[in-house]
Design a protein around this motif. Structure first.
Motif, short mmCIF file in Angstrom:
data_model
loop_
_atom_site.label_atom_id
_atom_site.label_comp_id
_atom_site.label_asym_id
_atom_site.label_seq_id
_atom_site.Cartn_x
_atom_site.Cartn_y
_atom_site.Cartn_z
N SER A 137 0.81 -1.21 0.00
CA SER A 137 0.00 0.00 0.00
C SER A 137 0.85 1.27 0.00
CB SER A 137 -0.94 0.00 1.21
OG SER A 137 -0.20 0.02 2.41
N ALA A 138 0.19 2.39 -0.35
CA ALA A 138 0.81 3.72 -0.29
C ALA A 138 2.05 3.84 -1.16
CB ALA A 138 1.14 4.10 1.16
N ASN A 139 1.95 3.33 -2.40
CA ASN A 139 2.98 3.50 -3.41
C ASN A 139 2.32 4.05 -4.68
OD1 ASN A 139 5.79 2.33 -2.61
ND2 ASN A 139 4.33 0.83 -1.83
N PRO A 140 3.03 4.82 -5.50
CA PRO A 140 2.44 5.39 -6.73
C PRO A 140 2.47 4.40 -7.89
CG PRO A 140 4.68 6.18 -6.48
CD PRO A 140 4.40 5.33 -5.27
N TRP A 141 1.71 3.34 -7.81
CA TRP A 141 1.77 2.24 -8.78
C TRP A 141 1.35 2.68 -10.18
CZ3 TRP A 141 4.54 -1.58 -7.17
CH2 TRP A 141 4.55 -1.92 -5.81
N HIS A 142 2.04 2.10 -11.18
CA HIS A 142 1.64 2.29 -12.57
C HIS A 142 0.44 1.42 -12.92
CE1 HIS A 142 5.74 3.98 -14.17
NE2 HIS A 142 5.02 4.88 -13.54
N CYS A 143 0.12 0.47 -12.06
CA CYS A 143 -0.99 -0.46 -12.30
C CYS A 143 -0.77 -1.18 -13.63
CB CYS A 143 -2.33 0.27 -12.28
SG CYS A 143 -2.74 0.91 -10.63
N ASP A 144 0.35 -1.88 -13.72
CA ASP A 144 0.73 -2.54 -14.96
C ASP A 144 0.70 -4.06 -14.81
OD1 ASP A 144 2.80 -2.91 -13.22
OD2 ASP A 144 4.32 -1.89 -14.42
N VAL A 165 -3.19 1.84 -4.90
CA VAL A 165 -3.89 2.80 -5.75
C VAL A 165 -2.99 3.23 -6.90
CG1 VAL A 165 -5.01 5.06 -5.80
CG2 VAL A 165 -5.25 3.60 -3.79
N CYS A 166 -3.56 3.42 -8.08
CA CYS A 166 -2.79 3.83 -9.26
C CYS A 166 -2.30 5.26 -9.12
CB CYS A 166 -3.66 3.70 -10.51
SG CYS A 166 -4.34 2.04 -10.76
N GLY A 167 -1.01 5.45 -9.34
CA GLY A 167 -0.41 6.77 -9.21
C GLY A 167 -0.50 7.60 -10.48
N SER A 168 0.16 8.74 -10.47
CA SER A 168 0.07 9.69 -11.59
C SER A 168 0.72 9.16 -12.86
CB SER A 168 0.72 11.01 -11.19
OG SER A 168 2.08 10.81 -10.83
N ARG A 171 -2.10 4.97 -16.58
CA ARG A 171 -2.98 5.47 -17.63
C ARG A 171 -3.93 6.50 -17.05
NH1 ARG A 171 -5.37 -0.02 -19.57
NH2 ARG A 171 -7.24 1.21 -19.16
N PRO A 172 -4.22 7.56 -17.80
CA PRO A 172 -5.07 8.63 -17.25
C PRO A 172 -6.39 8.14 -16.69
CG PRO A 172 -4.06 9.34 -19.30
CD PRO A 172 -3.72 7.89 -19.15
N ASP A 173 -6.98 7.12 -17.32
CA ASP A 173 -8.28 6.63 -16.85
C ASP A 173 -8.17 5.76 -15.61
OD1 ASP A 173 -6.95 4.85 -18.64
OD2 ASP A 173 -8.72 3.57 -18.61
N LEU A 174 -6.93 5.43 -15.19
CA LEU A 174 -6.73 4.58 -14.02
C LEU A 174 -6.27 5.34 -12.79
CD1 LEU A 174 -4.89 1.51 -15.61
CD2 LEU A 174 -7.35 1.90 -15.38
N VAL A 175 -5.77 6.55 -12.97
CA VAL A 175 -5.20 7.32 -11.85
C VAL A 175 -6.22 7.47 -10.73
CG1 VAL A 175 -4.25 9.55 -11.14
CG2 VAL A 175 -3.62 8.56 -13.35
N GLY A 176 -5.78 7.13 -9.50
CA GLY A 176 -6.62 7.28 -8.32
C GLY A 176 -7.54 6.11 -8.05
N GLN A 177 -7.51 5.09 -8.91
CA GLN A 177 -8.39 3.95 -8.72
C GLN A 177 -7.68 2.84 -7.96
OE1 GLN A 177 -11.00 2.65 -11.89
NE2 GLN A 177 -10.43 4.39 -13.16
N GLU A 178 -8.47 2.01 -7.27
CA GLU A 178 -7.92 0.87 -6.54
C GLU A 178 -7.56 -0.23 -7.53
OE1 GLU A 178 -10.33 -0.54 -3.36
OE2 GLU A 178 -10.79 1.47 -2.63
N PHE A 179 -6.35 -0.73 -7.39
CA PHE A 179 -5.86 -1.70 -8.36
C PHE A 179 -6.62 -3.03 -8.29
CE2 PHE A 179 -3.02 -5.12 -9.72
CZ PHE A 179 -2.75 -4.70 -11.01
#
Length: 255
Positions: A137-144, A165-168, A171-179
């Protein structure tokens, strides 16, 4: 040849001191060894470390390197800790993990804390063979794809899943979402685990759906046009009535 007793005693003291220095390395400043719940614990919390410190005793079962300035974990950094069960690397500035960062810990490591770092992605091979419970948790993940592969290999520490959570950089549509919610709905890996096959199937279905829509539209237009044609009144040819024989005879008489 005989040596004076005083000389022999001095020689033994020097040799003993040398062996002690070589076998015992003082822990870095801010680190200390302790017994916690019967477990040999080495604590280096808030010690200002920028690298994994040397001199961690081989018999360490719990290692705390949290709240430091560690930016990376190199290959084999903990290889000599053959009985290590718990490793806390939280609240550092970790941005990179080697694929062999936890090499040698497959048989013993049970708990790993990587929370509150700067990890955007991690190599899936870093966790191969590890039977661990991990906090990501609490990392700026790329969600890849790599993160999705990691979650297939490890168990998350209870209550930490919502903190992934997806970091900055995602992908723009994923930022801020729970992985975890995304991983249930979308295959992020282009290959492996049916990812490529699913993409091919989806493309094929879309293509077939497009052709089917065209065929249905054409049939509907054809049927509508034919219905309009059937409603129009038919133009009938004029009918010539035959002349009766009586009329023909009367006409002849008059003439």
């Amino acid at each position: 040849m005989f040596f004076p007793a005083a000389y022999l005693l001095s020689l033994l003291l020097v040799m003993g001191t040398r062996d002690t220095v070589l076998s015992t390395q003082a822990p870095p400043r801010g680190c200390y060894m302790a017994e916690e719940a019967g477990e040999r614990t080495f604590r280096c919390s808030q010690a200002g470390l920028s690298t994994v410190p040397p001199g961690i005793p081989n018999n360490t079962r719990k290692l705390y390197l949290d709240a430091n300035q560690l930016a990376s974990v190199p290959a084999g950094a903990f290889r000599h800790l053959s009985i290590l069960e718990e490793l806390d690397l939280s609240h550092n500035v970790l941005a990179h993990l080697s694929g062999a960062a936890f090499q040698g810990l497959a048989g013993t490591l049970r708990h790993l804390d990587l929370s509150a770092n700067r990890l955007a992605s991690v190599p899936a091979e870093a966790f191969v063979g590890l039977q661990i419970q991990v906090n990501l948790s609490a990392n700026p993940w790329h969600c890849d794809c790599a993160l999705q592969e990691v979650l297939r290999q490890v168990r998350l520490a209870p209550g930490t899943g919502t903190g992934i959570v997806c970091g900055s950089g995602a992908r723009p549509d994923l930022v801020g979402q729970e992985f975890l919610l995304l991983a249930r709905e979308e295959e992020l890996c282009g290959t492996g685990h049916g990812g490529a096959q699913r993409s091919t199937d989806v493309a094929l279905l879309v293509t077939m759906g497009g052709w089917l829509a065209l065929v249905v539209a054409y049939l509907a237009h054809y049927m509508w046009q034919n219905r309009d044609e059937s409603r129009r009144p038919l133009k009938r040819a004029p009918v010539l009535l035959p002349v009766r024989s009586e009329d023909s005879s009367t006409l002849s008489t008059v003439l």
